[in-house]
Design an enzyme around this catalytic site. Structure first.
Site, PDB file in Angstrom:
ATOM      1  N   LYS A  15      37.204  42.655  39.384  1.00 41.40           N
ATOM      2  CA  LYS A  15      38.196  42.487  38.293  1.00 41.40           C
ATOM      3  C   LYS A  15      37.705  41.481  37.264  1.00 41.40           C
ATOM      4  O   LYS A  15      36.813  40.674  37.518  1.00 41.40           O
ATOM      5  CB  LYS A  15      39.545  42.025  38.846  1.00 41.40           C
ATOM      6  CG  LYS A  15      39.546  40.693  39.615  1.00 41.40           C
ATOM      7  CD  LYS A  15      39.643  39.435  38.766  1.00 41.40           C
ATOM      8  CE  LYS A  15      39.569  38.155  39.576  1.00 41.40           C
ATOM      9  NZ  LYS A  15      39.249  36.959  38.812  1.00 41.40           N
ATOM     10  N   ASP A 166      43.822  37.031  45.201  1.00 44.83           N
ATOM     11  CA  ASP A 166      43.363  38.186  44.411  1.00 44.83           C
ATOM     12  C   ASP A 166      43.334  39.487  45.209  1.00 44.83           C
ATOM     13  O   ASP A 166      43.071  40.551  44.649  1.00 44.83           O
ATOM     14  CB  ASP A 166      41.934  37.944  43.886  1.00 44.83           C
ATOM     15  CG  ASP A 166      41.887  36.905  42.776  1.00 44.83           C
ATOM     16  OD1 ASP A 166      42.946  36.629  42.166  1.00 44.83           O
ATOM     17  OD2 ASP A 166      40.790  36.388  42.520  1.00 44.83           O
TER      18      ASP A 166
HETATM   19  O1  C5P Z   1      43.318  32.703  47.387  1.00 46.01           O
HETATM   20  P1  C5P Z   1      41.874  32.338  47.302  1.00 46.01           P
HETATM   21  O2  C5P Z   1      41.320  31.943  48.645  1.00 46.01           O
HETATM   22  O3  C5P Z   1      41.031  33.361  46.622  1.00 46.01           O
HETATM   23  O4  C5P Z   1      41.809  31.029  46.383  1.00 46.01           O
HETATM   24  C1  C5P Z   1      40.714  30.157  46.412  1.00 46.01           C
HETATM   25  C2  C5P Z   1      41.127  28.802  45.886  1.00 46.01           C
HETATM   26  O5  C5P Z   1      41.378  28.861  44.473  1.00 46.01           O
HETATM   27  C3  C5P Z   1      42.402  28.257  46.474  1.00 46.01           C
HETATM   28  O6  C5P Z   1      42.157  27.587  47.688  1.00 46.01           O
HETATM   29  C4  C5P Z   1      42.870  27.286  45.391  1.00 46.01           C
HETATM   30  O7  C5P Z   1      42.164  26.071  45.463  1.00 46.01           O
HETATM   31  C5  C5P Z   1      42.427  27.996  44.107  1.00 46.01           C
HETATM   32  N1  C5P Z   1      43.535  28.767  43.513  1.00 46.01           N
HETATM   33  C6  C5P Z   1      44.560  28.078  42.884  1.00 46.01           C
HETATM   34  N2  C5P Z   1      45.612  28.790  42.350  1.00 46.01           N
HETATM   35  C7  C5P Z   1      45.646  30.134  42.414  1.00 46.01           C
HETATM   36  C8  C5P Z   1      44.588  30.857  43.032  1.00 46.01           C
HETATM   37  C9  C5P Z   1      43.553  30.136  43.577  1.00 46.01           C
HETATM   38  O8  C5P Z   1      44.552  26.845  42.799  1.00 46.01           O
HETATM   39  N3  C5P Z   1      46.687  30.773  41.906  1.00 46.01           N
END
Ligand code: C5P
Length: 330
Positions: A15, A166
């Site tokens: 994406k 995501d």
């Molecule tokens: O959900 P995912 O593991 O892909 O996210 C990785 C990191 O990105 C999270 O641990 C967080 O630190 C940051 N993040 C965030 N806010 C979001 C998505 C991701 O702070 N909405």
């Protein structure tokens, strides 16, 4: 259940965030987002190779091991372990089946997870999340083949959310507005196919670090305000006009990504001249270059290869469908 080896396979898209507005940090470590995702036709493939000779017990992982084939630069660390999102996605589907059918004999043949990676690793294009989405769909097909109703879309989205912010979008694909952690999705009206070149300076960037740096930048400089209004972008998506879309693209995380990977400044400048507009994709460091059409993407690719010979680049289009089963050998 014994018999010949079987395969359950699915693909899921990478994406780009056409708009990424980052709001307040939350207590759970995430940030409130207002984002518009577009899925692109550069896809990850996950295959579950089932070995009917090896049954597992009715508890614990059914994954026997995993391997990844890289169509993009390989990371230094080994990613083929139980922490991998694709492995965890298979386990999550199996756990959901076991919750639904307690007592049923769910002694399943073990699977080997094989991932074909064509989306940059740690690049801001949700490659790992696409692996998880494809693995969810493949694992649902695998379990469904043992006589149980497959999990419904809602249940898969719930599992997707538990794996990462995501992952739900990689499951549904298309063009969507994401709020909350970016995982509360509403499909958006969008017209047209858009042509993109994605360029990665052969480095990764941990998503969490980009978000924390943005918090620090905002603390020191109130000019880094959140941009949470997507109305210009919505209008552009209805126009099907890439020039209008180019003007509406926005990413709040870009200043953080550029500070963490300073080579992005020159890359953004040059690709912005070559294409209609260049922005950092998600948390970066991949740069997404919007182009007019196929001829334009070819020109941009060749300009990138001349100007940045060590970098990786590919062309693709969006929007693209979400996770999809592939014909296997079942
Ligand atoms: O959900 P995912 O593991 O892909 O996210 C990785 C990191 O990105 C999270 O641990 C967080 O630190 C940051 N993040 C965030 N806010 C979001 C998505 C991701 O702070 N909405």
């Amino acid at each position: 259940m014994k018999g010949r080896p079987r395969e359950f396979s699915a693909s899921a898209p990478g994406k780009v965030n056409l708009h990424l507005g980052v709001g307040e940090a939350r207590r759970d470590g995430y940030h409130e987002l207002v984002t518009v995702f577009q899925a692109v036709q550069r896809r990850e493939t996950v295959r579950l190779l089932v070995d009917p000779a090896l049954e597992t017990s009715a508890e614990g992982t059914v994954v026997q091991g995993m391997s990844t084939f890289f169509g993009v630069a390989e990371p230094e660390e080994d990613i083929d372990g139980p922490a991998n999102l694709a492995w965890r996605a298979v386990d999550a589907v199996v756990a959901e089946y076991r919750r639904r059918y307690p007592g049923a004999a769910l002694a399943l043949p073990r699977v080997k997870v094989v991932v074909e990676k064509d989306v940059f690793v740690a690049g801001g294009m949700a490659g790992g999340s696409a692996d998880a989405a494809a693995a969810l769909v493949a694992a649902n097909d695998y379990l469904g083949s043992y006589g149980r109703a497959p999990l419904e879309e809602d249940a898969l989205v719930r599992l997707a959310r538990s794996l990462g912010a995501d992952v739900p979008f990689c499951l549904v694909g298309g063009t969507a507005l994401g709020t909350g952690r970016g995982d509360e999705l509403v499909e958006m009206l969008a017209r047209g196919q858009y042509h993109w070149v994605f360029v990665n300076p052969r480095v990764g960037l941990p998503t969490g670090e980009a978000f924390s740096l943005l918090d620090d930048l905002r603390h020191d400089n109130p000019a880094f305000l959140p941009r949470l209004d997507t109305s210009a972008l919505s209008r552009a998506l209805l126009s099907a006009d890439p020039e209008q879309l180019a003007r509406a693209l926005h990413n709040d995380l870009e200043p953080a990504a550029v500070r963490m990977r300073p080579q992005l400044a020159a890359l953004l400048r040059r690709t912005g001249e070559l294409g209609l507009r260049a922005i950092v994709s998600g948390s970066g460091p991949t740069v997404a270059v919007l182009c007019r059409d196929d001829n334009h993407t070819a020109e941009v690719l060749s300009g990138v290869r001349d100007g940045f010979p060590g970098y990786e680049a590919f062309a693709t289009t969006g929007p693209a469908p979400g996770a999809q089963l592939l014909a296997g050998t079942t």
